[in-house]
Design a protein around this motif. Structure first.
Motif, mmCIF file in Angstrom:
data_model
loop_
_atom_site.group_PDB
_atom_site.id
_atom_site.type_symbol
_atom_site.label_atom_id
_atom_site.label_comp_id
_atom_site.label_asym_id
_atom_site.label_seq_id
_atom_site.Cartn_x
_atom_site.Cartn_y
_atom_site.Cartn_z
ATOM 1 N N LYS A 1 0.828 -1.210 0.000
ATOM 2 C CA LYS A 1 0.000 0.000 0.000
ATOM 3 C C LYS A 1 0.859 1.255 0.000
ATOM 4 O O LYS A 1 0.550 2.230 -0.700
ATOM 5 C CB LYS A 1 -0.937 0.009 1.211
ATOM 6 N N THR A 2 1.928 1.250 0.759
ATOM 7 C CA THR A 2 2.823 2.399 0.793
ATOM 8 C C THR A 2 3.449 2.625 -0.574
ATOM 9 O O THR A 2 3.457 3.751 -1.094
ATOM 10 C CB THR A 2 3.932 2.190 1.845
ATOM 11 N N ARG A 3 3.950 1.560 -1.167
ATOM 12 C CA ARG A 3 4.590 1.681 -2.480
ATOM 13 C C ARG A 3 3.580 2.078 -3.554
ATOM 14 O O ARG A 3 3.896 2.857 -4.452
ATOM 15 C CB ARG A 3 5.287 0.378 -2.834
ATOM 16 N N LEU A 4 2.364 1.564 -3.471
ATOM 17 C CA LEU A 4 1.320 1.936 -4.422
ATOM 18 C C LEU A 4 0.981 3.417 -4.292
ATOM 19 O O LEU A 4 0.782 4.101 -5.301
ATOM 20 C CB LEU A 4 0.076 1.080 -4.212
ATOM 21 N N GLY A 5 0.925 3.911 -3.073
ATOM 22 C CA GLY A 5 0.663 5.335 -2.856
ATOM 23 C C GLY A 5 1.741 6.205 -3.490
ATOM 24 O O GLY A 5 1.443 7.243 -4.100
ATOM 25 N N ILE A 6 2.982 5.789 -3.357
ATOM 26 C CA ILE A 6 4.090 6.526 -3.972
ATOM 27 C C ILE A 6 3.941 6.516 -5.486
ATOM 28 O O ILE A 6 4.102 7.557 -6.151
ATOM 29 C CB ILE A 6 5.436 5.923 -3.539
ATOM 30 N N LEU A 7 3.629 5.364 -6.057
ATOM 31 C CA LEU A 7 3.438 5.262 -7.509
ATOM 32 C C LEU A 7 2.278 6.138 -7.978
ATOM 33 O O LEU A 7 2.366 6.787 -9.024
ATOM 34 C CB LEU A 7 3.189 3.815 -7.918
ATOM 35 N N GLU A 8 1.184 6.156 -7.228
ATOM 36 C CA GLU A 8 0.041 6.993 -7.599
ATOM 37 C C GLU A 8 0.422 8.461 -7.609
ATOM 38 O O GLU A 8 0.031 9.202 -8.517
ATOM 39 C CB GLU A 8 -1.129 6.756 -6.648
ATOM 40 N N ASN A 9 1.171 8.891 -6.612
ATOM 41 C CA ASN A 9 1.602 10.295 -6.558
ATOM 42 C C ASN A 9 2.511 10.640 -7.723
ATOM 43 O O ASN A 9 2.379 11.702 -8.336
ATOM 44 C CB ASN A 9 2.312 10.595 -5.238
ATOM 45 N N ARG A 10 3.421 9.759 -8.040
ATOM 46 C CA ARG A 10 4.324 10.007 -9.173
ATOM 47 C C ARG A 10 3.569 10.021 -10.488
ATOM 48 O O ARG A 10 3.848 10.819 -11.367
ATOM 49 C CB ARG A 10 5.446 8.981 -9.202
ATOM 50 N N TYR A 11 2.604 9.112 -10.637
ATOM 51 C CA TYR A 11 1.787 9.087 -11.852
ATOM 52 C C TYR A 11 0.993 10.382 -11.995
ATOM 53 O O TYR A 11 0.899 10.938 -13.090
ATOM 54 C CB TYR A 11 0.845 7.892 -11.845
ATOM 55 N N ALA A 12 0.431 10.859 -10.906
ATOM 56 C CA ALA A 12 -0.342 12.098 -10.943
ATOM 57 C C ALA A 12 0.553 13.263 -11.368
ATOM 58 O O ALA A 12 0.153 14.100 -12.186
ATOM 59 C CB ALA A 12 -0.976 12.373 -9.584
ATOM 60 N N GLY A 13 1.751 13.324 -10.836
ATOM 61 C CA GLY A 13 2.680 14.382 -11.218
ATOM 62 C C GLY A 13 3.076 14.293 -12.674
ATOM 63 O O GLY A 13 3.115 15.293 -13.404
ATOM 64 N N LEU A 14 3.348 13.091 -13.131
ATOM 65 C CA LEU A 14 3.728 12.881 -14.527
ATOM 66 C C LEU A 14 2.569 13.203 -15.459
ATOM 67 O O LEU A 14 2.754 13.822 -16.510
ATOM 68 C CB LEU A 14 4.184 11.435 -14.726
ATOM 69 N N SER A 15 1.377 12.816 -15.075
ATOM 70 C CA SER A 15 0.196 13.089 -15.883
ATOM 71 C C SER A 15 -0.012 14.591 -16.034
ATOM 72 O O SER A 15 -0.320 15.081 -17.128
ATOM 73 C CB SER A 15 -1.027 12.444 -15.234
ATOM 74 N N GLY A 16 0.158 15.326 -14.950
ATOM 75 C CA GLY A 16 0.028 16.787 -15.012
ATOM 76 C C GLY A 16 1.069 17.407 -15.927
ATOM 77 O O GLY A 16 0.767 18.324 -16.706
ATOM 78 N N ARG A 17 2.281 16.910 -15.847
ATOM 79 C CA ARG A 17 3.344 17.438 -16.709
ATOM 80 C C ARG A 17 3.041 17.143 -18.174
ATOM 81 O O ARG A 17 3.263 17.985 -19.052
ATOM 82 C CB ARG A 17 4.689 16.827 -16.327
ATOM 83 N N LEU A 18 2.536 15.957 -18.477
ATOM 84 C CA LEU A 18 2.188 15.610 -19.857
ATOM 85 C C LEU A 18 1.044 16.480 -20.380
ATOM 86 O O LEU A 18 1.049 16.884 -21.545
ATOM 87 C CB LEU A 18 1.834 14.131 -19.968
#
Length: 66
Positions: free
Chosen positions: A30-47
């Motif tokens: 769950k911790t690692r998934l949360g980190i991945l979700e945050n990174r995906y959200a940041g990357l999605s915004g940048r794209l």
């Protein structure tokens, strides 16, 4: 003949330890998934921002279709 009175608590301890291990693993997942979700959200915004910038460039260079 085996004493089932001693076997049952032993099995229960084993099951409890296994459940504790699974619980610990799930916390980590769950911790690692949360980190991945945050990174995906940041990357999605940048794209999204990059896409809008490319559209602006295409419009200025008259490369975009109407």
């Amino acid at each position: 003949m085996t004493d089932t009175g001693n076997i049952v608590p032993e099995y229960l301890r084993h099951i409890r330890n296994a459940v504790d291990d699974v619980r610990e693993d799930m916390r980590e997942v769950k911790t690692r998934l949360g980190i991945l979700e945050n990174r995906y959200a940041g990357l999605s915004g940048r794209l999204d921002r990059l896409d809008s910038r490319v559209e602006r460039i295409e419009t200025r260079l008259n490369l975009a279709e109407a």
